[in-house]
Design a protein around this motif. Structure first.
Motif, PDB file in Angstrom:
ATOM      1  N   LEU A  49      21.847  -9.319  24.570  1.00  0.00           N
ATOM      2  CA  LEU A  49      22.738  -8.190  24.358  1.00  0.00           C
ATOM      3  C   LEU A  49      23.865  -8.620  23.424  1.00  0.00           C
ATOM      4  O   LEU A  49      24.637  -9.520  23.752  1.00  0.00           O
ATOM      5  CB  LEU A  49      23.321  -7.709  25.693  1.00  0.00           C
ATOM      6  CG  LEU A  49      24.410  -6.640  25.615  1.00  0.00           C
ATOM      7  CD1 LEU A  49      23.868  -5.374  24.972  1.00  0.00           C
ATOM      8  CD2 LEU A  49      24.983  -6.351  26.997  1.00  0.00           C
TER       9      LEU A  49
ATOM     10  N   SER B 165      28.000   7.897  17.336  1.00  0.00           N
ATOM     11  CA  SER B 165      26.833   7.207  17.899  1.00  0.00           C
ATOM     12  C   SER B 165      25.741   7.096  16.842  1.00  0.00           C
ATOM     13  O   SER B 165      25.605   7.967  15.985  1.00  0.00           O
ATOM     14  CB  SER B 165      26.312   7.933  19.145  1.00  0.00           C
ATOM     15  OG  SER B 165      25.955   9.277  18.845  1.00  0.00           O
TER      16      SER B 165
ATOM     17  N   TYR C 203      17.781  -3.064  30.245  1.00  0.00           N
ATOM     18  CA  TYR C 203      17.125  -4.358  30.065  1.00  0.00           C
ATOM     19  C   TYR C 203      15.829  -4.341  30.853  1.00  0.00           C
ATOM     20  O   TYR C 203      15.832  -4.178  32.073  1.00  0.00           O
ATOM     21  CB  TYR C 203      18.038  -5.485  30.551  1.00  0.00           C
ATOM     22  CG  TYR C 203      17.361  -6.842  30.637  1.00  0.00           C
ATOM     23  CD1 TYR C 203      16.586  -7.320  29.593  1.00  0.00           C
ATOM     24  CD2 TYR C 203      17.524  -7.638  31.767  1.00  0.00           C
ATOM     25  CE1 TYR C 203      15.972  -8.561  29.675  1.00  0.00           C
ATOM     26  CE2 TYR C 203      16.926  -8.884  31.858  1.00  0.00           C
ATOM     27  CZ  TYR C 203      16.145  -9.342  30.809  1.00  0.00           C
ATOM     28  OH  TYR C 203      15.551 -10.570  30.892  1.00  0.00           O
TER      29      TYR C 203
ATOM     30  N   THR D 273      27.351  -7.741  21.766  1.00  0.00           N
ATOM     31  CA  THR D 273      28.497  -6.865  21.946  1.00  0.00           C
ATOM     32  C   THR D 273      29.453  -7.053  20.775  1.00  0.00           C
ATOM     33  O   THR D 273      29.639  -8.165  20.283  1.00  0.00           O
ATOM     34  CB  THR D 273      29.231  -7.154  23.263  1.00  0.00           C
ATOM     35  OG1 THR D 273      29.756  -8.483  23.233  1.00  0.00           O
ATOM     36  CG2 THR D 273      28.287  -7.021  24.436  1.00  0.00           C
TER      37      THR D 273
ATOM     38  N   THR E  11      30.073   0.000  27.887  1.00  0.00           N
ATOM     39  CA  THR E  11      28.743  -0.028  27.289  1.00  0.00           C
ATOM     40  C   THR E  11      27.705  -0.061  28.403  1.00  0.00           C
ATOM     41  O   THR E  11      27.921  -0.644  29.468  1.00  0.00           O
ATOM     42  CB  THR E  11      28.545  -1.251  26.373  1.00  0.00           C
ATOM     43  OG1 THR E  11      28.601  -2.448  27.161  1.00  0.00           O
ATOM     44  CG2 THR E  11      29.618  -1.302  25.303  1.00  0.00           C
TER      45      THR E  11
ATOM     46  N   HIS F 214      23.302  -0.376  28.926  1.00  0.00           N
ATOM     47  CA  HIS F 214      22.065  -0.719  28.225  1.00  0.00           C
ATOM     48  C   HIS F 214      20.937  -0.858  29.234  1.00  0.00           C
ATOM     49  O   HIS F 214      21.164  -1.152  30.416  1.00  0.00           O
ATOM     50  CB  HIS F 214      22.220  -2.029  27.457  1.00  0.00           C
ATOM     51  CG  HIS F 214      23.494  -2.111  26.681  1.00  0.00           C
ATOM     52  ND1 HIS F 214      23.618  -1.612  25.412  1.00  0.00           N
ATOM     53  CD2 HIS F 214      24.710  -2.615  27.015  1.00  0.00           C
ATOM     54  CE1 HIS F 214      24.852  -1.807  24.989  1.00  0.00           C
ATOM     55  NE2 HIS F 214      25.530  -2.417  25.936  1.00  0.00           N
TER      56      HIS F 214
ATOM     57  N   SER G 134      20.355  -0.947  17.648  1.00  0.00           N
ATOM     58  CA  SER G 134      19.443  -2.084  17.617  1.00  0.00           C
ATOM     59  C   SER G 134      18.280  -1.802  16.676  1.00  0.00           C
ATOM     60  O   SER G 134      17.729  -0.693  16.662  1.00  0.00           O
ATOM     61  CB  SER G 134      18.916  -2.373  19.022  1.00  0.00           C
ATOM     62  OG  SER G 134      17.926  -3.381  18.992  1.00  0.00           O
TER      63      SER G 134
ATOM     64  N   ALA H 182      24.215  -3.583  21.624  1.00  0.00           N
ATOM     65  CA  ALA H 182      22.819  -3.192  21.741  1.00  0.00           C
ATOM     66  C   ALA H 182      21.992  -4.413  22.106  1.00  0.00           C
ATOM     67  O   ALA H 182      22.342  -5.539  21.741  1.00  0.00           O
ATOM     68  CB  ALA H 182      22.316  -2.582  20.436  1.00  0.00           C
ATOM     69  N   PHE H 183      20.900  -4.186  22.841  1.00  0.00           N
ATOM     70  CA  PHE H 183      19.952  -5.256  23.135  1.00  0.00           C
ATOM     71  C   PHE H 183      19.086  -5.521  21.907  1.00  0.00           C
ATOM     72  O   PHE H 183      18.605  -4.595  21.257  1.00  0.00           O
ATOM     73  CB  PHE H 183      19.050  -4.889  24.306  1.00  0.00           C
ATOM     74  CG  PHE H 183      19.525  -5.423  25.618  1.00  0.00           C
ATOM     75  CD1 PHE H 183      19.505  -6.789  25.868  1.00  0.00           C
ATOM     76  CD2 PHE H 183      20.005  -4.582  26.593  1.00  0.00           C
ATOM     77  CE1 PHE H 183      19.945  -7.295  27.078  1.00  0.00           C
ATOM     78  CE2 PHE H 183      20.452  -5.077  27.803  1.00  0.00           C
ATOM     79  CZ  PHE H 183      20.423  -6.438  28.050  1.00  0.00           C
TER      80      PHE H 183
ATOM     81  N   SER I 114      31.219  -1.964  21.638  1.00  0.00           N
ATOM     82  CA  SER I 114      29.896  -1.382  21.435  1.00  0.00           C
ATOM     83  C   SER I 114      28.878  -2.510  21.490  1.00  0.00           C
ATOM     84  O   SER I 114      29.235  -3.685  21.529  1.00  0.00           O
ATOM     85  CB  SER I 114      29.823  -0.637  20.101  1.00  0.00           C
ATOM     86  OG  SER I 114      30.225  -1.480  19.036  1.00  0.00           O
TER      87      SER I 114
ATOM     88  N   ILE J 229      21.623   5.866  28.875  1.00  0.00           N
ATOM     89  CA  ILE J 229      20.417   5.110  28.550  1.00  0.00           C
ATOM     90  C   ILE J 229      19.201   6.005  28.767  1.00  0.00           C
ATOM     91  O   ILE J 229      19.253   6.983  29.518  1.00  0.00           O
ATOM     92  CB  ILE J 229      20.251   3.831  29.405  1.00  0.00           C
ATOM     93  CG1 ILE J 229      20.165   4.186  30.901  1.00  0.00           C
ATOM     94  CG2 ILE J 229      21.336   2.826  29.119  1.00  0.00           C
ATOM     95  CD1 ILE J 229      19.765   3.013  31.768  1.00  0.00           C
TER      96      ILE J 229
END
Length: 652
Positions: A429, A137, A344, A431, A340, A342, A77, A422-423, A420, A284
């Motif tokens: 989010l 990654s 939030y 994807t 995944t 994440h 992100s 990311a926010f 995969s 995370i």
């Protein structure tokens, strides 16, 4: 939503070797409150349900430029411009990729970053771009992005399917030797990094499908698959975390200093629980006040006693400051690998230290634990359908069961693993990609709007006339994704909530054949009633003749069937006898050539044929005059066919 509800499309994919399930947009949300994982009590159900009630998926549509279908890509992100960076993965042909894309969220556009064409593989790389790889990654270091690890060989000459990375011994997975690269995001240039171990320590062995998190100038790496020696190499301590200091360009091997108890006290030089080698897990970073900790969830882990590799649902905490481990004692946690995860943290809750661990997609199952987190046999698999939010709270002495909220409605992704994401922004989010049913996911890119305030929803309802019209089944489609269905055995459903701006097509079936359609766009805060346009029936005339191909053959028993493409069976739609002219007539719905324009993508799936059979009954049995002749009926094209008797005997 009240009354009879729509049926929402789910799915599963079971791996050949591991008997696991892939999840259709399944999202688990774990509450992180004031630096503690906590369970939501049953009396908090309404509050939690309100928080996520408007959560919705949006399928991202792109112009000519996009990363295309892939799985095992790395994503990062970025805040300015808002979006993400994507690197590598495996495409639908099984080719490992080494390309780089940037997604611009405000424009909803992808741009391929041209960083040079000479990829560099192996230990001696000095320039160029990273060798193509999967399951690496990406991590942020200011205006730089660090690329770590990944596999440059998933197959060794065998099939490319994802199961190869999941085999019990996994000898076909070889990590890239050039483990660390840096991307200058301002100038779009890659640079190979050579880092030494600190005070004689070595750098970490090459690995793939690891868990890694960046914080400040440090990159923390835990676990992962190190190739053919992974199962037998005793020197790879499963408790060790590796730290890379970007500002000093050096690695450090972090030995655990003990166990962090739930009370916050440290049990020095002792770890009372077993930590096993694992890969395919997720991580995370959660920070609150002075606490900095990394949470690792799930993955495939190896039992050293038996050698078995299976999915787990462990939640492990690594405290960055104290260098201690903690294992969360939970009554229930989803079993996942290659998923995944994440963090939030909505602005309304962040000041109180509250965040939500969002877990989506992946291999796994939802078999509840009876005592604490652990493993269950791979044959004890439950199928999960729909999209749920699960909230738990560990503030009580006795852990509580998960509370499930089926609040994600309407359009949603198909099952997948190896995705995969990311926010970006506040609660969006993104994807990317994934792998399902032996292939890369066709509906590759999605946005999950956690707050539901970023775009409104509209609703779809069905007209009351469909019962009288003989409609037996309704499908609601967005592109190739089925987002709702209804069958006549159930009462007419209530409204279906769908994100605004979504283009949908309503398909109505009778006997498994299309009989009516409607195309419309969902409008915010409005209810759209599907005004179905019914196909005009066409007259089919069949003439049965005797052996001379001239004389009429009356009084034959005639049956006309249609192949039901939904149930995969032949269904009778008309029957009777031939008249004095040997003719049989029936009005039927066209089953060919009706999927044009916006419907054209459904032709291969739903086009079908009729079947005509005529027999003559006698005292000694039946003579089959016309044996199972296929008829293709097109719109605005009446059918006239003549058949001469072959007088083949069919015993009754």
């Amino acid at each position: 939503m009240t009354g009879t509800q729509w049926s929402r499309r789910g799915g599963q994919h079971v791996g050949r070797n591991l008997n696991l399930v892939s999840f259709v947009g399944v999202v688990f949300v774990l509450v992180l409150s004031q630096g503690q994982l906590c369970f939501a009590q049953n009396n908090n159900q309404q509050q939690s349900s309100d928080l996520f009630r408007d959560t919705s998926w949006e399928q991202l549509q792109h112009a000519s430029v996009s990363p295309g279908r892939r799985y095992g890509a790395a994503t990062l992100s970025i805040s300015s411009p808002k979006g993400l960076i994507l690197f590598g993965g495996v495409d639908e042909a099984g080719v490992i990729l080494g390309d780089t894309y940037q997604y611009f969220a405000d424009q909803k556009q992808w741009v391929q970053l041209k960083s040079g064409s000479n990829s560099c593989c192996g230990k001696n790389c000095t320039s160029g771009v990273p060798c193509p790889r999967a399951y690496s990654s990406l991590h942020s270091m200011g205006t730089r992005a660090l690329l770590f690890g990944g596999s440059c060989d998933l197959s060794s000459g065998a099939s490319h399917e994802l199961e190869h990375i999941l085999e019990s011994r996994a000898t076909k997975v070889e990590p890239c030797e050039d483990t660390l690269w840096e991307l200058d995001m301002l100038n779009n240039k890659w640079k190979r990094l050579y880092a030494e171990g600190y005070k004689g320590a070595t750098s970490p062995p090459p690995r793939t499908a690891h868990g890694a998190i960046s914080q400040s100038n440090s990159l923390y790496v835990y676990g992962g698959h190190t190739g053919s020696t992974w199962a037998s190499d005793a020197s790879q301590d499963e408790r060790v975390v590796w730290e890379y200091r970007w500002d000093q360009n050096r690695w450090s091997r972090l030995e655990p200093q003990g166990e962090m108890l739930k009370s916050g006290q440290v049990l020095a030089s002792t770890i009372t629980f077993q930590i096993r080698k694992r890969y395919g897990h997720a991580a995370i970073l959660h920070q609150y006040q002075s606490k900095n900790r990394i949470l690792f969830h799930g993955g495939f882990q190896r039992d050293e006693a038996t050698g078995d590799v299976h999915v787990t649902n462990d939640v492990l905490e690594w405290d960055i400051t104290t260098k201690t481990w903690r294992k969360w004692e939970l009554q229930y946690s989803p079993f996942r690998a290659f998923h995944t995860m994440h963090l939030y943290s909505p602005s309304s809750a962040f000041s109180q230290g509250t965040g939500y661990m969002v877990i989506a997609f992946g291999f796994g199952h939802d078999k509840p634990n009876t005592v604490t987190v652990g493993d269950v046999p791979s044959d004890e698999v439950d199928v999960v359908r729909g999209v749920d939010i699960h909230v738990f709270d560990d503030s009580s002495v006795t852990p509580q069961d998960f509370v499930t909220y089926d609040v994600l409605q309407g359009l949603k992704p198909t099952p997948r693993q190896g995705a995969s994401g990311a926010f970006i922004g506040d609660g969006i989010l993104i994807t990317a990609g994934g792998y399902q049913d032996g292939a890369t996911s066709g509906d590759a890119y999605w946005a999950l709007h956690m707050r539901g305030q970023l775009y409104d929803q509209g609703t779809l309802s069905l007209p009351a006339e469909i019962g009288a019209k003989g409609v037996e089944e309704i499908l609601v489609m967005s592109g190739e994704v089925e987002i709702g269905s209804w069958k006549s055995a159930s009462p007419l459903p209530a409204q279906l909530d769908i994100p605004s701006g979504t283009d949908i097509i309503v398909l109505a079936f009778q006997n498994g054949t299309l009989m009516a359609t409607e195309k419309l766009t969902i409008v915010p805060q409005e209810t759209k009633t599907a005004q179905l346009v019914y196909l005009q029936e066409e007259l089919v005339t069949v003439t049965c003749l005797r052996e001379d191909s001239v004389s009429a053959f009356p009084d034959l028993d005639v049956v006309m069937d249609v192949f039901d493409v939904r149930e995969k069976v032949w269904t009778t739609v008309a029957s009777g006898k031939t008249d004095v002219e040997g003719k049989f007539r029936a009005n039927v719905v066209p089953v060919r050539g009706v999927y044009t324009g916006a419907l054209s993508s459904y032709a291969a799936k739903y086009e079908t044929s009729y079947r005509f059979t005529a027999t003559l009954s006698t005292e000694n049995g039946s003579l089959q005059i016309v044996p199972n002749e296929l008829l293709e009926v097109y719109p605005s094209s009446p059918v006239e066919k003549s058949y001469a008797s072959a007088l083949e005997t069919l015993h009754a």
